[in-house]
Design an enzyme around this catalytic site. Structure first.
Site, PDB file in Angstrom:
ATOM      1  N   HIS A   1       0.826  -1.211   0.000  1.00  0.00           N
ATOM      2  CA  HIS A   1       0.000   0.000   0.000  1.00  0.00           C
ATOM      3  C   HIS A   1       0.861   1.262   0.000  1.00  0.00           C
ATOM      4  CE1 HIS A   1      -3.638   2.192   0.186  1.00  0.00           C
ATOM      5  NE2 HIS A   1      -4.345   1.308   0.863  1.00  0.00           N
TER       6      HIS A   1
ATOM      7  N   ASP B   1     -10.064 -11.766 -16.236  1.00  0.00           N
ATOM      8  CA  ASP B   1      -9.976 -12.900 -17.168  1.00  0.00           C
ATOM      9  C   ASP B   1      -8.576 -12.967 -17.770  1.00  0.00           C
ATOM     10  OD1 ASP B   1     -10.232 -14.829 -19.104  1.00  0.00           O
ATOM     11  OD2 ASP B   1     -11.848 -13.837 -20.201  1.00  0.00           O
TER      12      ASP B   1
END
Length: 442
Positions: free
Chosen positions: A147, A388
């Site tokens: 982060h 995907d």
């Protein structure tokens, strides 16, 4: 280690002030894929395809192959040195169906890359990936990403581009890597605002610090609200506003966060006089006078706080809590963000604004937004679904492990039916009571 497929720029990059505050740990997400008739490749080919496409993706996203370095005064720099990304292959004796509805559980720790925070930060990969093969032929793909280098929007940008490359498609959007667009003034000016988000959060009445609250065991729940329940809450929140104010109605986030805040106060059994804060993560990308460039790759999030007393939250209508949250969000203007950056630049040391402890740790440094406070992060508008890599979309995507009291996350339903999922971590002693109020008060 998976390294960029081609030579990339090397050197030190200055991080923005927004990169260097808040959680400096890694944030996990996990995707599950079942084998399908379209899955024509062997599992070994899947691994090789993922590694090859990751190498290619690390060329434009070369920052992720670098390492962080402490440079003194609680500040970090990013060294672009192509040391690479950790890629782990694992096998499970389970089948996907054994995981049921995929809610976060103790098994998750075996599916998510382990980050060893005992090693020096300059030896820690910024991105770790784990591919786990199940006995049924399905797989899970988990990423945990620093982060200190990216926020959620940038992490999803990288993941979607990696998937595009794996499918044989060109980059959809080149990452914008220059953090100078968020640099402070020269010289930084004295802040013109009071930045409550940088103050220490409220403590439980009668306590001098949060050490005891940090030690208490926490647990996670995933709670679903139907579209009808969400709309009912919005209608309730807007009842008072409609009669007294003009302007747009409260959003899903403002409404649901207000509902969570009130329910948490009740579950924790707060005294009416108990101060409590709710942390809101606001994306500044489009709030700047000159919006940040498309594809800005870094942290553009500023955490702001809504503050109230538990008694007011619990006794007043839901619209009161929603209004408090809206007021906090609306402070985030170009001037406010730049003032926050200048405020941080003027600090002799940033350590007190940082959480550098591993998830699940019980350290006593850095901001703590557990009891009597809470943070509600929104993924409601992020493109978190449909990753995907060439073998179809995931059957489930979710956050990894979140085990700090007060951590919560709002996610949209994956099937687009308008329902919302709340992932929340609370002390074990408060969770069941929270669930009761969360659903009873709708």
């Amino acid at each position: 280690m998976v390294k960029p497929a081609k030579p990339t720029w090397t050197g030190r990059v200055s991080l923005s002030e927004l990169d260097q505050i808040g959680a400096l740990t890694h944030v996990p997400t996990i995707y599950f894929y079942k084998p399908s008739p379209n899955w024509l490749t062997s599992s070994n080919d899947v691994v090789n395809d993922l590694k090859d496409s990751l190498r290619d993706a690390l060329v434009p996203f070369y920052l992720l192959a670098g390492r962080l370095h402490w440079i003194g005064r609680g500040r970090l720099e990013l060294e672009c040195n192509a040391m690479g990304v950790m890629f782990t292959e694992a096998e499970s004796e389970s089948k996907l169906e054994d995981l049921g509805d995929f809610l976060p559980s103790s098994e998750y720790k075996y599916l998510i890359p382990n980050v060893d925070y005992t090693v020096p930060i300059h030896d820690l990969p910024l991105l770790l990936v784990q591919l786990t093969k199940f006995q049924c032929g399905g797989i899970s793909l988990s990423l945990t990403i620093s982060h200190a280098v990216v926020d959620g929007q940038s992490a999803l940008h990288f993941m979607s581009e990696w998937a595009r490359i794996a499918r044989g498609e060109p980059l959809g959007m080149v990452p914008f890597l220059d953090r100078k667009v968020l640099r402070p003034g020269d010289p930084p000016i004295a802040s013109q605002f009071h930045h409550a988000e940088f103050d220490l959060p409220p403590l439980l009445l009668g306590q001098l610090n949060d050490a005891e609250e940090r030690k208490k065991k926490a647990t996670v729940a995933m709670l679903r609200l139907t579209k009808v329940q969400v709309e009912n809450l919005k209608n309730v929140a807007n009842e008072e506003r409609i009669s007294t104010e003009s302007g747009r109605g409260y959003t899903r986030y403002e409404t649901l966060s207000g509902h969570v805040w009130r329910s948490v106060c009740k579950a924790r059994g707060h005294n009416p006089e108990q101060p409590t804060a709710l942390v809101v993560c606001v994306d500044s990308r489009k709030r700047m006078q000159s919006p940040l460039p498309d594809g800005y790759f870094g942290n553009a999030i500023l955490n702001v706080v809504a503050v109230s007393h538990a008694g007011e939250l619990m006794s007043k209508p839901l619209g009161y809590a929603a209004r408090k949250i809206r007021e906090a969000i609306e402070t985030v203007t170009d001037a406010y963000v730049r003032s926050a950056i200048d405020f941080l630049k003027n600090q002799p040391n940033l350590t007190r604004f940082q959480d550098i402890h591993a998830p699940g740790g019980t350290g006593t440094e850095g901001p703590f937004y557990g009891n009597p406070n809470i943070g509600v992060v929104s993924w409601l508008t992020l493109p978190i679904y449909g990753l995907d890599f060439g073998w179809g979309k995931e059957i489930y995507m979710g956050p990894g492990t979140h085990d700090f009291d007060g951590d919560s996350l709002l996610l949209p339903s994956p099937n687009g039916d308008g329902s919302v999922i709340l992932a929340i971590c609370l002390q074990v002693a408060h969770m069941e009571t929270f669930k009761k109020y969360f659903y009873e008060d709708i």
